[in-house]
Design a protein around this motif. Structure first.
Motif, PDB file in Angstrom:
ATOM      1  N   ALA A 118       0.816  -1.213   0.000  1.00  0.00           N
ATOM      2  CA  ALA A 118       0.000   0.000   0.000  1.00  0.00           C
ATOM      3  C   ALA A 118       0.851   1.265   0.000  1.00  0.00           C
ATOM      4  O   ALA A 118       0.511   2.250  -0.639  1.00  0.00           O
ATOM      5  CB  ALA A 118      -0.930   0.009   1.214  1.00  0.00           C
ATOM      6  N   TRP A 119       1.982   1.230   0.722  1.00  0.00           N
ATOM      7  CA  TRP A 119       2.855   2.401   0.770  1.00  0.00           C
ATOM      8  C   TRP A 119       4.211   1.970   1.321  1.00  0.00           C
ATOM      9  O   TRP A 119       4.360   0.892   1.868  1.00  0.00           O
ATOM     10  CB  TRP A 119       2.216   3.520   1.597  1.00  0.00           C
ATOM     11  CG  TRP A 119       2.192   3.276   3.080  1.00  0.00           C
ATOM     12  CD1 TRP A 119       1.583   2.248   3.753  1.00  0.00           C
ATOM     13  CD2 TRP A 119       2.830   4.071   4.066  1.00  0.00           C
ATOM     14  NE1 TRP A 119       1.787   2.366   5.089  1.00  0.00           N
ATOM     15  CE2 TRP A 119       2.542   3.481   5.328  1.00  0.00           C
ATOM     16  CE3 TRP A 119       3.582   5.246   4.034  1.00  0.00           C
ATOM     17  CZ2 TRP A 119       3.027   4.010   6.518  1.00  0.00           C
ATOM     18  CZ3 TRP A 119       4.051   5.771   5.229  1.00  0.00           C
ATOM     19  CH2 TRP A 119       3.766   5.152   6.440  1.00  0.00           C
ATOM     20  N   GLN A 299      -1.702   2.659  -3.587  1.00  0.00           N
ATOM     21  CA  GLN A 299      -3.010   2.201  -4.033  1.00  0.00           C
ATOM     22  C   GLN A 299      -4.039   3.311  -3.837  1.00  0.00           C
ATOM     23  O   GLN A 299      -3.831   4.222  -3.037  1.00  0.00           O
ATOM     24  CB  GLN A 299      -3.433   0.964  -3.229  1.00  0.00           C
ATOM     25  CG  GLN A 299      -2.502  -0.229  -3.415  1.00  0.00           C
ATOM     26  CD  GLN A 299      -3.119  -1.513  -2.900  1.00  0.00           C
ATOM     27  OE1 GLN A 299      -4.282  -1.811  -3.147  1.00  0.00           O
ATOM     28  NE2 GLN A 299      -2.341  -2.303  -2.187  1.00  0.00           N
ATOM     29  N   PRO A 300      -5.149   3.220  -4.541  1.00  0.00           N
ATOM     30  CA  PRO A 300      -6.165   4.270  -4.403  1.00  0.00           C
ATOM     31  C   PRO A 300      -6.990   4.161  -3.132  1.00  0.00           C
ATOM     32  O   PRO A 300      -7.785   5.050  -2.845  1.00  0.00           O
ATOM     33  CB  PRO A 300      -7.054   4.059  -5.636  1.00  0.00           C
ATOM     34  CG  PRO A 300      -6.876   2.620  -5.990  1.00  0.00           C
ATOM     35  CD  PRO A 300      -5.455   2.285  -5.642  1.00  0.00           C
ATOM     36  N   LEU A 308      -8.646  -5.108   0.469  1.00  0.00           N
ATOM     37  CA  LEU A 308      -8.815  -6.546   0.313  1.00  0.00           C
ATOM     38  C   LEU A 308      -9.815  -6.896  -0.782  1.00  0.00           C
ATOM     39  O   LEU A 308      -9.724  -7.961  -1.392  1.00  0.00           O
ATOM     40  CB  LEU A 308      -9.254  -7.169   1.642  1.00  0.00           C
ATOM     41  CG  LEU A 308      -8.200  -7.102   2.755  1.00  0.00           C
ATOM     42  CD1 LEU A 308      -8.795  -7.546   4.085  1.00  0.00           C
ATOM     43  CD2 LEU A 308      -6.989  -7.948   2.406  1.00  0.00           C
ATOM     44  N   SER A 309     -10.753  -5.997  -1.044  1.00  0.00           N
ATOM     45  CA  SER A 309     -11.741  -6.220  -2.106  1.00  0.00           C
ATOM     46  C   SER A 309     -11.244  -5.744  -3.462  1.00  0.00           C
ATOM     47  O   SER A 309     -11.789  -6.135  -4.500  1.00  0.00           O
ATOM     48  CB  SER A 309     -13.050  -5.492  -1.764  1.00  0.00           C
ATOM     49  OG  SER A 309     -13.601  -5.973  -0.554  1.00  0.00           O
ATOM     50  N   GLY A 310     -10.219  -4.890  -3.467  1.00  0.00           N
ATOM     51  CA  GLY A 310      -9.684  -4.371  -4.715  1.00  0.00           C
ATOM     52  C   GLY A 310     -10.562  -3.337  -5.374  1.00  0.00           C
ATOM     53  O   GLY A 310     -10.415  -3.054  -6.568  1.00  0.00           O
ATOM     54  N   LEU A 318     -11.331  11.403   3.160  1.00  0.00           N
ATOM     55  CA  LEU A 318     -10.047  11.649   3.794  1.00  0.00           C
ATOM     56  C   LEU A 318      -9.691  13.129   3.782  1.00  0.00           C
ATOM     57  O   LEU A 318     -10.003  13.847   2.822  1.00  0.00           O
ATOM     58  CB  LEU A 318      -8.938  10.859   3.086  1.00  0.00           C
ATOM     59  CG  LEU A 318      -9.223   9.363   2.842  1.00  0.00           C
ATOM     60  CD1 LEU A 318      -8.098   8.737   2.039  1.00  0.00           C
ATOM     61  CD2 LEU A 318      -9.424   8.625   4.155  1.00  0.00           C
ATOM     62  N   GLN A 319      -9.060  13.537   4.858  1.00  0.00           N
ATOM     63  CA  GLN A 319      -8.539  14.889   5.031  1.00  0.00           C
ATOM     64  C   GLN A 319      -9.598  15.956   4.727  1.00  0.00           C
ATOM     65  O   GLN A 319     -10.624  15.991   5.371  1.00  0.00           O
ATOM     66  CB  GLN A 319      -7.278  15.081   4.171  1.00  0.00           C
ATOM     67  CG  GLN A 319      -6.333  16.152   4.675  1.00  0.00           C
ATOM     68  CD  GLN A 319      -5.692  15.862   6.041  1.00  0.00           C
ATOM     69  OE1 GLN A 319      -5.877  14.810   6.630  1.00  0.00           O
ATOM     70  NE2 GLN A 319      -4.973  16.827   6.566  1.00  0.00           N
ATOM     71  N   ASP A 320      -9.403  16.801   3.720  1.00  0.00           N
ATOM     72  CA  ASP A 320     -10.348  17.892   3.471  1.00  0.00           C
ATOM     73  C   ASP A 320     -11.724  17.395   3.042  1.00  0.00           C
ATOM     74  O   ASP A 320     -12.728  18.108   3.206  1.00  0.00           O
ATOM     75  CB  ASP A 320      -9.787  18.833   2.393  1.00  0.00           C
ATOM     76  CG  ASP A 320      -8.546  19.570   2.863  1.00  0.00           C
ATOM     77  OD1 ASP A 320      -8.343  19.672   4.091  1.00  0.00           O
ATOM     78  OD2 ASP A 320      -7.772  20.039   2.010  1.00  0.00           O
ATOM     79  N   ALA A 321     -11.785  16.165   2.491  1.00  0.00           N
ATOM     80  CA  ALA A 321     -13.082  15.611   2.079  1.00  0.00           C
ATOM     81  C   ALA A 321     -13.911  15.139   3.272  1.00  0.00           C
ATOM     82  O   ALA A 321     -15.121  14.947   3.144  1.00  0.00           O
ATOM     83  CB  ALA A 321     -12.874  14.447   1.112  1.00  0.00           C
TER      84      ALA A 321
END
Length: 373
Positions: A118-119, A299-300, A308-310, A318-321
């Motif tokens: 993932a990162w 990953q997005p 896990l579901s892809g 996330l964050q500002d959203a």
């Protein structure tokens, strides 16, 4: 053993059950929490010392103390020479310790593969230098590690065996004093101080908007006892009154009982999926931490159910959203879509079956092979 935070303490406690079944005379010590203590673990330091977050000032202020603890632990373990060292998650603390112990001839096992898929893919070099063996929670991880010359075993996720395949929502509601026909939303803004600081007020503001749209909704908030005061202050500012109850822990009961959850990204999102609950995943952090994390993301998705579901099977804001209005709207969408919720429950049931393994036996089999060289 060293486990960090509540999630690591839970995983380590479940692993200790298997270790004691295999080796009844086992002695285990190091850094741990209450779940480990219940299994007879000798905690030289409490696991919540390692509950730091992101690239924040909190980390910088506590770094010297953490480095001092790690040095003291390293010296003691090299002197006492345990049969093995098991680092449970907490990679920033454990990998440096594991590398030193391994170089000194102590066998090392790391439980929970870091999210290199993932990162931070560069961390594979660190893992290879630190761990004789990695115990993996997800089925695709051993093959990924093998490509980098790292021995690993898929052991399943212990929570998939602890959490029932068919949750008892009625029983959970009865235990929490909720009615069978109540509409219940669980709010889980995290178990770290920094998470509460960034998310709790936003979650409670979203709850106030939900209550305005649907006055009968009830909200439950499982709070880590040490952070209950912070949670109560944020809740008071939202003015939710009797519509909101703050629980001492009991996150599993809250997830089992609720109709939907607004939840911080992390292990709790997997727990929500195992309880087959629709969710809205949210996360906020300091601006610098956010920019650094985004650069390293591969990953997005950030939520484990989506990874896990892809695909995006549940929303991530996330964050500002992650505004109160957006969080409220996304959570209410689940309450108004029973057919979509049933489809998600079937999806999560299949995921649960895939993660459900005899983790204790698989893990101790792998550890025994490490001990045998």
């Amino acid at each position: 053993m060293v486990a960090g935070e509540a999630s690591g303490d839970l995983l380590a406690g479940l692993l200790l059950d298997g270790l004691r079944t295999r080796w009844p005379g086992l002695r285990a010590a190091g850094i741990g929490g209450p779940q480990m203590a219940r299994r007879g673990f000798d905690a030289w330091w409490p696991s919540d010392l390692l509950a730091v977050h992101g690239y924040s000032m909190d980390v910088l202020l506590r770094l010297r103390a953490l480095l001092r603890i790690r040095a003291q632990l390293r010296e003691r373990l090299l002197r006492e020479r345990p049969a093995a060292f098991i680092g449970v998650d907490a990679p920033d603390f454990n990998f440096g310790l594991e590398a030193a112990l391994r170089a000194g001839g102590v066998k090392t096992v790391h439980f929970v593969c870091p999210s290199i898929w993932a990162w931070r893919p560069g961390r594979v070099d660190t893992i290879r230098a630190s761990a004789d063996h990695v115990l993996c929670l997800f089925p695709f991880e051993p093959a990924l590690l093998a490509r980098h010359g790292i021995a690993a075993t898929y052991v399943g996720h212990p929570l998939a065996s602890v959490i029932p395949l068919q949750p008892d929502r009625a029983g959970a509601r009865a235990r929490l004093g909720l009615g069978a026909d109540d509409t219940v939303v669980a709010l889980l803004p995290g178990s770290r101080r920094a998470e509460i600081a960034h998310l709790a007020s936003c979650f409670f503001s979203a709850a106030a908007l939900m209550q305005k749209a649907h006055p009968a909704i009830k909200f439950i908030v499982p709070a880590v006892p040490a952070l209950r005061g912070m949670v109560e202050q944020a809740a008071a500012r939202a003015g939710l009154g009797d519509a909101l109850r703050i629980l001492d822990g009991q996150s599993h009961a809250a997830l089992e009982a609720c109709d939907a959850t607004l939840i911080a990204s992390g292990t709790a999102t997997l727990e929500a999926a195992l309880y087959k609950r629709p969710m809205v995943i949210a996360y906020r952090m300091g601006g610098l931490s956010w920019r650094l994390m985004r650069r390293k993301q591969l990953q997005p998705w950030v939520g484990l159910p989506n990874i896990l579901s892809g695909e995006f099977v549940v929303p991530e804001l996330l964050q500002d959203a992650a505004t109160p209005a957006a969080l409220a709207r996304a959570t209410l969408d689940w309450l108004d879509a029973p057919a979509k919720t049933r489809a998600l429950e079937h999806r999560f049931a299949a995921l649960h079956a895939e993660l459900r393994r005899d983790t204790a036996t698989l893990a101790t089999d792998a550890i025994q092979k490490v001990l045998e060289g």
